[in-house]
Write a protein that holds these residues in place. Structure first.
Motif, mmCIF file in Angstrom:
data_model
loop_
_atom_site.group_PDB
_atom_site.id
_atom_site.type_symbol
_atom_site.label_atom_id
_atom_site.label_comp_id
_atom_site.label_asym_id
_atom_site.label_seq_id
_atom_site.Cartn_x
_atom_site.Cartn_y
_atom_site.Cartn_z
ATOM 1 N N SER A 1 -3.220 -0.144 -5.371
ATOM 2 C CA SER A 1 -4.648 0.168 -5.224
ATOM 3 C C SER A 1 -5.455 -1.087 -4.905
ATOM 4 O O SER A 1 -6.550 -0.996 -4.381
ATOM 5 C CB SER A 1 -5.192 0.770 -6.517
ATOM 6 O OG SER A 1 -4.526 1.960 -6.810
ATOM 7 N N ARG A 2 -4.896 -2.240 -5.277
ATOM 8 C CA ARG A 2 -5.585 -3.511 -5.043
ATOM 9 C C ARG A 2 -4.564 -4.517 -4.530
ATOM 10 O O ARG A 2 -3.462 -4.618 -5.047
ATOM 11 C CB ARG A 2 -6.196 -4.024 -6.347
ATOM 12 C CG ARG A 2 -6.862 -5.402 -6.215
ATOM 13 C CD ARG A 2 -7.424 -5.902 -7.539
ATOM 14 N NE ARG A 2 -8.426 -4.970 -8.026
ATOM 15 C CZ ARG A 2 -8.700 -4.779 -9.326
ATOM 16 N NH1 ARG A 2 -8.051 -5.455 -10.251
ATOM 17 N NH2 ARG A 2 -9.628 -3.922 -9.689
ATOM 18 N N HIS B 1 -9.678 1.955 4.192
ATOM 19 C CA HIS B 1 -8.857 3.049 3.667
ATOM 20 C C HIS B 1 -9.051 3.243 2.165
ATOM 21 O O HIS B 1 -8.221 3.868 1.500
ATOM 22 C CB HIS B 1 -7.381 2.810 4.003
ATOM 23 C CG HIS B 1 -7.089 3.010 5.454
ATOM 24 N ND1 HIS B 1 -7.088 1.985 6.364
ATOM 25 C CD2 HIS B 1 -6.832 4.141 6.149
ATOM 26 C CE1 HIS B 1 -6.829 2.461 7.565
ATOM 27 N NE2 HIS B 1 -6.675 3.772 7.469
ATOM 28 N N ARG C 1 -8.999 1.109 -0.380
ATOM 29 C CA ARG C 1 -8.274 0.249 -1.318
ATOM 30 C C ARG C 1 -9.013 -1.073 -1.436
ATOM 31 O O ARG C 1 -9.836 -1.420 -0.604
ATOM 32 C CB ARG C 1 -6.845 0.005 -0.847
ATOM 33 C CG ARG C 1 -6.067 1.245 -0.485
ATOM 34 C CD ARG C 1 -5.418 1.919 -1.672
ATOM 35 N NE ARG C 1 -4.666 3.089 -1.269
ATOM 36 C CZ ARG C 1 -3.362 3.108 -1.015
ATOM 37 N NH1 ARG C 1 -2.648 2.016 -1.107
ATOM 38 N NH2 ARG C 1 -2.782 4.232 -0.663
ATOM 39 N N GLN C 2 -8.694 -1.818 -2.477
ATOM 40 C CA GLN C 2 -9.362 -3.109 -2.708
ATOM 41 C C GLN C 2 -8.518 -4.249 -2.139
ATOM 42 O O GLN C 2 -7.293 -4.237 -2.253
ATOM 43 C CB GLN C 2 -9.564 -3.336 -4.204
ATOM 44 C CG GLN C 2 -10.427 -2.298 -4.871
ATOM 45 C CD GLN C 2 -10.453 -2.482 -6.377
ATOM 46 O OE1 GLN C 2 -9.989 -3.485 -6.921
ATOM 47 N NE2 GLN C 2 -10.994 -1.503 -7.070
ATOM 48 N N LEU D 1 0.834 -1.207 0.000
ATOM 49 C CA LEU D 1 0.000 0.000 0.000
ATOM 50 C C LEU D 1 0.871 1.261 0.000
ATOM 51 O O LEU D 1 0.586 2.221 -0.729
ATOM 52 C CB LEU D 1 -0.954 -0.007 1.189
ATOM 53 C CG LEU D 1 -2.019 -1.104 1.193
ATOM 54 C CD1 LEU D 1 -2.798 -1.082 2.493
ATOM 55 C CD2 LEU D 1 -2.939 -0.990 -0.009
ATOM 56 N N VAL E 1 -7.767 -2.687 5.036
ATOM 57 C CA VAL E 1 -7.425 -2.175 3.699
ATOM 58 C C VAL E 1 -8.628 -1.486 3.073
ATOM 59 O O VAL E 1 -8.522 -0.368 2.551
ATOM 60 C CB VAL E 1 -6.907 -3.323 2.792
ATOM 61 C CG1 VAL E 1 -6.798 -2.880 1.342
ATOM 62 C CG2 VAL E 1 -5.562 -3.841 3.304
ATOM 63 N N GLU E 2 -9.771 -2.142 3.125
ATOM 64 C CA GLU E 2 -10.971 -1.586 2.502
ATOM 65 C C GLU E 2 -11.466 -0.340 3.231
ATOM 66 O O GLU E 2 -12.033 0.554 2.607
ATOM 67 C CB GLU E 2 -12.056 -2.658 2.416
ATOM 68 C CG GLU E 2 -11.674 -3.739 1.407
ATOM 69 C CD GLU E 2 -12.639 -4.909 1.361
ATOM 70 O OE1 GLU E 2 -13.464 -5.079 2.296
ATOM 71 O OE2 GLU E 2 -12.563 -5.673 0.377
#
Length: 183
Positions: A44-45, A67, A69-70, A39, A64-65
């Motif tokens: 991005s993923r 924030h 992001r995928q 990250l 993660v999600e």
């Protein structure tokens, strides 16, 4: 898009219930450190290749999600490749590896597909020998376009080892590190 691929499947004690990537390092699972590095490098993923889904992986996914992001779970190479577009840049990190942030950043910037190897790394447990003088250092970068040919692999193949073999067969460039970095 920059995509990071990690794996949480290598058993620590012969049981898929205890993957090496869930070992605690500084109070967090090793996989969490990998995700944070990816990250910070701009991913991005994150694609997490799993055999089973430990609760710790779901906690990482939620962070993660949260924030924006995928975080995608995949069980094999086919499910992983579906998440990668032709124009994506992909960083593949071997299980149990916490790379240097500068090395990771350099891989995100290079346009070419690269396999990071260790020279003179005799008898290093867990590192796959790729030729007489080199081991895979557990890190590689590739374009989605360069990985697209892997779509014909059998569905049960593990993504990182298959990507490594594909990269070697396609003669991806090599970034060779001195094996002394492990000593």
């Amino acid at each position: 898009m920059l995509i990071g691929v990690i794996s949480v499947s290598e058993p620590m004690d012969g049981s898929v219930d205890h993957p090496c990537a869930m070992l605690p390092v500084l109070g967090r699972p090793l996989a969490d450190h990998q995700v944070q590095l990816l990250l910070a490098a701009g991913a991005s993923r994150i694609i997490c290749v799993v055999q089973s889904i430990p609760g710790q992986v779901m906690a990482i996914k939620q962070r993660v999600e949260a924030h924006g992001r995928q975080f995608v779970l995949a069980r094999n190479a086919a499910e992983t490749l579906v998440q990668i577009g032709q124009d994506d840049r992909v960083i593949i990190m071997g299980e149990g590896l916490i790379p240097d942030a500068a090395m990771l950043a350099s891989l995100t910037q290079k346009g070419k597909s690269v396999v990071v190897t260790l020279a003179e790394a005799d008898s290093v447990p867990g590192l796959e020998r790729i030729d007489m003088n080199h081991h895979w250092a557990g890190l590689m970068a590739a374009s989605g376009r360069d990985l697209a040919a892997m779509a014909n692999l059998p569905g049960d193949w593990s993504f990182a080892p298959a990507a490594l073999r594909h990269g070697l067969q396609q003669q991806f460039a090599r970034e060779i590190l001195d094996g002394a970095v492990l000593r």
